[in-house]
Each structure stands twice: as structure tokens, then as C-alpha cells.
Design a protein around this motif. Structure first.
Motif, mmCIF file in Angstrom:
data_model
loop_
_atom_site.group_PDB
_atom_site.id
_atom_site.type_symbol
_atom_site.label_atom_id
_atom_site.label_comp_id
_atom_site.label_asym_id
_atom_site.label_seq_id
_atom_site.Cartn_x
_atom_site.Cartn_y
_atom_site.Cartn_z
ATOM 1 N N HIS A 232 0.848 -1.192 0.000
ATOM 2 C CA HIS A 232 0.000 0.000 0.000
ATOM 3 C C HIS A 232 0.887 1.246 0.000
ATOM 4 C CE1 HIS A 232 -4.011 -1.856 1.196
ATOM 5 N NE2 HIS A 232 -3.165 -2.875 1.164
ATOM 6 N N VAL A 235 -1.825 8.068 -1.616
ATOM 7 C CA VAL A 235 -2.494 8.402 -2.873
ATOM 8 C C VAL A 235 -1.510 9.136 -3.784
ATOM 9 C CG1 VAL A 235 -4.357 9.691 -3.963
ATOM 10 C CG2 VAL A 235 -4.747 8.566 -1.765
ATOM 11 N N THR A 246 -4.030 3.048 -4.569
ATOM 12 C CA THR A 246 -2.968 2.954 -3.563
ATOM 13 C C THR A 246 -2.429 1.535 -3.418
ATOM 14 O OG1 THR A 246 -4.599 2.625 -1.798
ATOM 15 C CG2 THR A 246 -3.921 4.896 -2.267
#
Length: 329
Positions: A232, A235, A246
Motif C-alpha cells: 500500500h 495516494v 494505492t
């Protein structure tokens, strides 16, 4: 489908058979988009290039394939309660239209800074729109809450087996239309298109090398493959608004690991230059995200000299003001 676990849940990883099932569901509804060629592009790349023009798909993007397939696969009780989706634009439009065509209520969670063209089109297809701030709010949490409250089915833009299978029909058609390919190059945001395309390509052409292409600012897929787990990231900021995810999907990551040879990145400047190429030389409007795969090939980021290369142009939804600024800049 094979069961895998990811993010604490059991996953159903789609197979090529699911792509074939999706093709039957969307046949006669989704457009069989043309495959275009350009001698100028071939000369520049030193290869024979085949562009699958999903810019000419319903809603202007490949997303209609997966959206229609996912809604068509729902049981009757879920269809009555409607569907919920979250998207920066193309999946939003696709769910809205696919739901309208099948008589299913649709609610779409969209970022406040989504392109005006995509917001207007989604509303025009009859969907309810709920806006959020992509930098401070969690679209997944907002969508989950709405789905629970209404008993609706949540159809995310890429982390969903029927969506992945539906997207794979674009590559299936490309291969059926032009035959053998040495390479297939596909834009990568969340991985639905790349995952589905890899399923089709490796089933029909086992020797075909499949590549994904991300914006430089959002190379979560590239990092995930290198690390062997879904990574992850914050953004990202890029003109490729359809690839600002993401992380890649947990349903498609095992496919990427198994069937994708590599993931590369391109810069925003290279995307703009590729948009200009399509506008000037091929008379095509291709949005920045839709240019990802082509930019990698035309700029030599993926060596393909002497190869037959399939390239998916994933969408053409860019508003005229932005298009003018990109082309003039």
C-alpha cells in the motif's frame, strides 16, 4: 475459481473459464472495439503494434466490460437492493450505465476532484453520486457503509473476480482478431484489466510476455511484485487519474505474480507526448491513463524490436479543456 486468502478473507481467483463466461454475458451489449495500426508507430518502436481501442467502448473505456459482467452475475435479491461502487470516473460511468441497462439502482462514491466530464456522465446515466475527498477520506469505508445500510452489492473497480473476468474479454478479442502476439502491454491501476488480460493471453498464447505499465508516481504494482506481497502507498499524484490506486487488488495479485513478466513506469511528460501522438497521427482521443501502455512501448521502456505487440488503449475520457491544455503544453 481457486480459493486464496488475502487481507483476512477468502478470495476467489478468476480463471480463463471465467473470462469465457464473461464474454457470453456481455456479448451483444459491450462493443467489440476495433484493433488499429500505425506505420509511424511501428517505425518508431521497431515493431508491429496492434492497438485495441477501448477508447471506443461504451462509456469510453474498457470498464464497461467488467461492470456489466459483475452486475449480470448477481442473484435477483441483490439486484433488487442495488449496487454500490467507488471510482474516479471510468468504473463509475460503467457501473451507472450497466446498472441502468439491467434495471438495477446504482450509487457511486466519487472523489470531489474527479474530471467534470466523468461526473456529468455518471449522473447522466442515472446513478446517485456521493462525493468524498480522496486525500482525507476512505472511499472503501464510505462504500462499505452504504452497502451495509442498503443491503446492496459492493462492486469495487478492480478487486472483484467478475470485474477481472469481464476486463479480460478485451485481450481475448484482440488475440482472436489479430492472432499471435509476442507481447501484450496493458495499463495498470488496480490490476483488474492487467489481471484479466493476463488470464486471456497466457491461456491462448502461452509464449506471450505480458507487461503492465503504471505512472511513475504510483508504482505500487511494481513494488508489490518485487516484494511478493500487496504493498500500500499514499495516494499518488499524476495526470493518469484512472491509475491513482494505492494498491493492487487481492483478487488479481496472484494472477499478476503468476502470469505477468514485468511492470514498468512512465512519466506524466511521456503520457502527454503520447496523447499528442494519438491526436496528431492516429486522430484518436486517448486519456492519460489510456496512454500508459503505449507510452512505454513508444518510448522504448519495454524493448520490443521485431516483435508483434498488442497494446490496450484503456480509455478516452478526458474533458476538452484538459485535452486542449495537454496538447498545447
Amino acid at each position: 475459481m481457486n480459493d486464496r486468502s488475502g487481507q483476512g478473507r477468502s478470495l476467489h481467483i478468476p480463471s480463463f473459464d471465467d473470462v469465457l463466461t464473461a464474454r457470453a454475458r456481455i456479448e451483444g451489449v459491450a462493443r467489440r472495439t476495433p484493433v488499429l495500426t500505425s506505420r509511424t508507430a511501428d517505425t518508431r518502436a521497431g515493431a508491429t503494434l496492434f492497438f485495441k481501442a477501448e477508447t471506443l467502448q461504451r462509456v469510453g473505456a474498457f470498464k464497461f466490460r467488467g461492470a456489466y459482467n459483475a452486475i449480470a452475475a448477481l442473484p435477483p435479491e441483490q439486484r433488487r437492493n442495488g449496487v454500490v461502487a467507488f471510482s474516479s470516473g471510468n468504473h463509475a460511468q460503467a457501473i451507472a450505465l450497466a446498472a441502468q441497462m439491467q434495471g438495477v439502482p446504482a450509487t457511486i462514491v466519487m472523489p470531489q476532484d474527479a474530471p467534470a466530464l466523468k461526473l456529468a456522465a455518471t449522473k447522466g446515466y442515472g446513478a446517485e453520486i456521493i462525493l468524498y475527498d480522496r486525500y482525507t477520506e476512505d472511499r472503501q469505508a464510505i462504500s462499505d457503509g452504504i452497502a451495509r445500510e442498503r443491503g446492496a452489492a459492493l462492486i469495487p473497480p478492480y478487486d472483484h473476480p467478475e470485474v477481472i473476468a469481464g476486463q479480460g474479454t478485451a485481450a481475448l478479442e484482440l488475440i482472436e482478431d489479430i492472432g499471435s502476439l509476442d507481447m501484450l502491454v496493458v495499463p495498470l491501476g488496480g490490476g483488474g484489466l492487467l489481471g484479466g488480460s493476463a488470464l486471456a493471453a497466457k491461456a491462448l498464447l502461452p509464449g506471450c510476455a505480458v507487461y503492465g505499465v503504471e505512472p511513475e508516481a504510483g508504482n505500487d504494482g511494481q513494488q508489490s511484485l518485487q516484494r511478493g506481497e500487496v504493498l500500500h502507498i499514499p495516494v499518488p499524484k499524476s495526470i493518469a487519474d484512472g491509475a491513482l490506486s494505492t494498491h493492487v487488488g487481492y483478487h488479481n495479485f496472484p494472477i499478476l505474480q503468476d502470469k505477468v513478466k514485468g511492470i514498468v513506469t512512465v512519466s506524466d511528460a511521456q503520457l502527454v507526448e503520447t496523447m499528442r501522438f494519438f491526436a496528431e497521427r492516429m486522430k484518436l482521443v486517448v486519456e492519460p491513463t489510456g496512454c500508459l501502455a503505449a507510452a512505454a512501448v513508444l518510448n522504448g521502456i519495454i524493448p520490443c524490436a521485431g516483435k508483434r505487440v498488442g497494446i490496450i488503449l484503456s480509455g478516452g475520457n478526458v474533458d476538452l479543456k484538459s485535452l486542449g491544455a495537454f496538447l498545447a503544453g
